[in-house]
Design a protein around this motif. Sequence first.
Motif, PDB file in Angstrom:
ATOM      1  N   LYS A   1      48.185  39.371  49.499  1.00 57.72           N
ATOM      2  CA  LYS A   1      48.193  38.332  48.462  1.00 57.72           C
ATOM      3  C   LYS A   1      49.288  37.287  48.680  1.00 57.72           C
ATOM      4  O   LYS A   1      49.038  36.075  48.581  1.00 57.72           O
ATOM      5  CB  LYS A   1      48.339  38.994  47.088  1.00 57.72           C
TER       6      LYS A   1
ATOM      7  N   ALA B   1      42.335  39.014  53.971  1.00 59.99           N
ATOM      8  CA  ALA B   1      42.057  37.959  52.985  1.00 59.99           C
ATOM      9  C   ALA B   1      40.643  38.093  52.441  1.00 59.99           C
ATOM     10  O   ALA B   1      40.355  37.654  51.320  1.00 59.99           O
ATOM     11  CB  ALA B   1      42.252  36.578  53.608  1.00 59.99           C
TER      12      ALA B   1
ATOM     13  N   ALA C   1      44.524  44.487  50.196  1.00 61.11           N
ATOM     14  CA  ALA C   1      44.315  43.203  49.523  1.00 61.11           C
ATOM     15  C   ALA C   1      45.579  42.774  48.787  1.00 61.11           C
ATOM     16  O   ALA C   1      45.994  41.603  48.849  1.00 61.11           O
ATOM     17  CB  ALA C   1      43.147  43.317  48.550  1.00 61.11           C
ATOM     18  N   LYS C   2      46.201  43.709  48.087  1.00 60.58           N
ATOM     19  CA  LYS C   2      47.429  43.379  47.358  1.00 60.58           C
ATOM     20  C   LYS C   2      48.540  42.947  48.311  1.00 60.58           C
ATOM     21  O   LYS C   2      49.273  41.986  48.043  1.00 60.58           O
ATOM     22  CB  LYS C   2      47.870  44.586  46.538  1.00 60.58           C
TER      23      LYS C   2
ATOM     24  N   GLY D   1      45.414  35.349  42.627  1.00 60.22           N
ATOM     25  CA  GLY D   1      45.900  36.531  43.331  1.00 60.22           C
ATOM     26  C   GLY D   1      44.788  37.242  44.063  1.00 60.22           C
ATOM     27  O   GLY D   1      44.256  36.747  45.059  1.00 60.22           O
ATOM     28  N   VAL D   2      44.408  38.419  43.591  1.00 60.16           N
ATOM     29  CA  VAL D   2      43.298  39.177  44.167  1.00 60.16           C
ATOM     30  C   VAL D   2      42.107  39.064  43.219  1.00 60.16           C
ATOM     31  O   VAL D   2      42.191  39.456  42.052  1.00 60.16           O
ATOM     32  CB  VAL D   2      43.661  40.658  44.377  1.00 60.16           C
TER      33      VAL D   2
ATOM     34  N   ASN E   1      43.566  32.627  47.289  1.00 60.11           N
ATOM     35  CA  ASN E   1      43.343  33.973  46.772  1.00 60.11           C
ATOM     36  C   ASN E   1      42.795  34.906  47.839  1.00 60.11           C
ATOM     37  O   ASN E   1      42.141  34.479  48.793  1.00 60.11           O
ATOM     38  CB  ASN E   1      42.336  33.930  45.611  1.00 60.11           C
ATOM     39  N   VAL E   2      43.043  36.184  47.640  1.00 65.77           N
ATOM     40  CA  VAL E   2      42.398  37.244  48.416  1.00 65.77           C
ATOM     41  C   VAL E   2      41.148  37.668  47.652  1.00 65.77           C
ATOM     42  O   VAL E   2      41.160  37.722  46.415  1.00 65.77           O
ATOM     43  CB  VAL E   2      43.342  38.447  48.584  1.00 65.77           C
ATOM     44  N   CYS E   3      40.064  37.957  48.350  1.00 68.62           N
ATOM     45  CA  CYS E   3      38.854  38.404  47.655  1.00 68.62           C
ATOM     46  C   CYS E   3      38.442  39.801  48.101  1.00 68.62           C
ATOM     47  O   CYS E   3      38.611  40.185  49.260  1.00 68.62           O
ATOM     48  CB  CYS E   3      37.695  37.424  47.842  1.00 68.62           C
TER      49      CYS E   3
ATOM     50  N   ASP F   1      43.485  41.022  40.058  1.00 66.48           N
ATOM     51  CA  ASP F   1      43.971  40.084  39.048  1.00 66.48           C
ATOM     52  C   ASP F   1      42.848  39.464  38.236  1.00 66.48           C
ATOM     53  O   ASP F   1      43.069  39.009  37.110  1.00 66.48           O
ATOM     54  CB  ASP F   1      44.783  38.977  39.724  1.00 66.48           C
TER      55      ASP F   1
ATOM     56  N   SER G   1      48.645  33.309  49.612  1.00 71.77           N
ATOM     57  CA  SER G   1      49.036  32.309  48.606  1.00 71.77           C
ATOM     58  C   SER G   1      49.958  31.244  49.183  1.00 71.77           C
ATOM     59  O   SER G   1      50.058  30.145  48.628  1.00 71.77           O
ATOM     60  CB  SER G   1      49.717  32.997  47.423  1.00 71.77           C
TER      61      SER G   1
END
Length: 412
Positions: A12, A170, A8-9, A111-112, A136-138, A193, A16
């Motif tokens: 990001k 994502a 996930a990080k 972000g996340v 954003n990533v979830c 985040d 974005s």
Amino acid sequence: MEKMLANAKNAKLSVSQLTTAQKNAALEGMADALMDAQDAILAANAADIEKARETISAVMLDRLRLTPERIKGMADGIRAVAKLPDPVGRQLGKTVRADGLEIEKVSVPVGVIAIIYESRPNVTSDAAALALKSGNVCILRGGKEAFRSANAIVNALRTGLEKAGITPFAVNLVQDTSRDSATKLMKANGFVDLLIPRGGAGLINACVQNATVPCIATGTGICHVYVHESADLQMACRIVENAKTSRPSVCNAMEVLLVDKKIAVDFLPMLHKKLVCERTQPVAMKLDSFASTIIPGETAGERDFDTEFLDYIMAVRCVDGVDEAIAHIAQHSTGHSEAIIATDDGAIAAFTACVDSAAVYVNASTRFTDGGEFGLGCEMGISTQKLHARGPMGLEELTSYKYIIRGDGHIR
């Protein structure tokens, strides 16, 4: 979990940087993939329903259940998000100093975002759509009762993402539904985040008290409807019936009814007839001492005015005017949604000015506190706090901002 957090990080930055056109195309693809996977999703949901049937109430089973109509509603919600303006890159303000230095405030993704939620499968697609559109990533962590449903939904959404050329990371679903996975998300500093809990009081309190990552408290809903002495009583009956019975398992359902003593003798029998005598699923009324002299019902206990029933149950208290109604709400409300039914302008003005909740209604049901109903497409949750986000959280609430400063050799 560690691998998921890292994926996930790593996703990001690319998420974005997606253009509005890329995000909208992906959302349309996600909606199509959801509809294409309808049979698989319904089969997974049927398995969830069968397993949960003996452990949760009929009302909560309805909250868990998916139908072709509900899946279409989920897909329509994703498409509605695609049609909304992109919240990223908006100029929120600009200042040009006397020396020519330009200071611009611009919206950016958070972000996340991790979302911990309970047994509502539609939250899966709502959260994914809002996260993607806001750049954003979830990371989704659902409840065990809905895991098969959520997994099938995420598989479909990821198919849509991949067809659109976007990383499947994502959208991520935690495979472990134990408390340990929730705790890890609460403490995933450097990876998460923002944490958004969406569920009952126990879940929300656990996140608020234990999270070391930033956390937004979304609301338990001890929602009130106050029927003032000036109210149109037929209107009041319709509103109370809708607020309590249209879907009692959701957080914007009314839990507490406040009735002006001056009209209680006329209003309460009307309401009892509508909610108890004329319904196949009657509403159990927990009555204070004044109301219990007018209509039959259970005697309200000490905690009944502080309980989110999420069922066909409501607490009833009779009050001496708008000031006492406001005082009761101040003491017992969770800050979600409250309504006044009245025609008196003074009472309405006092109520709307003094009731400190995220949504305050005049002559309307509390059931409208919802991202879709507010024109947000859908919602990530309903915030009952005051910092950063309050009420239904849509795209704007999933962005932060940064300052971009442009100079020409400026020094201080």
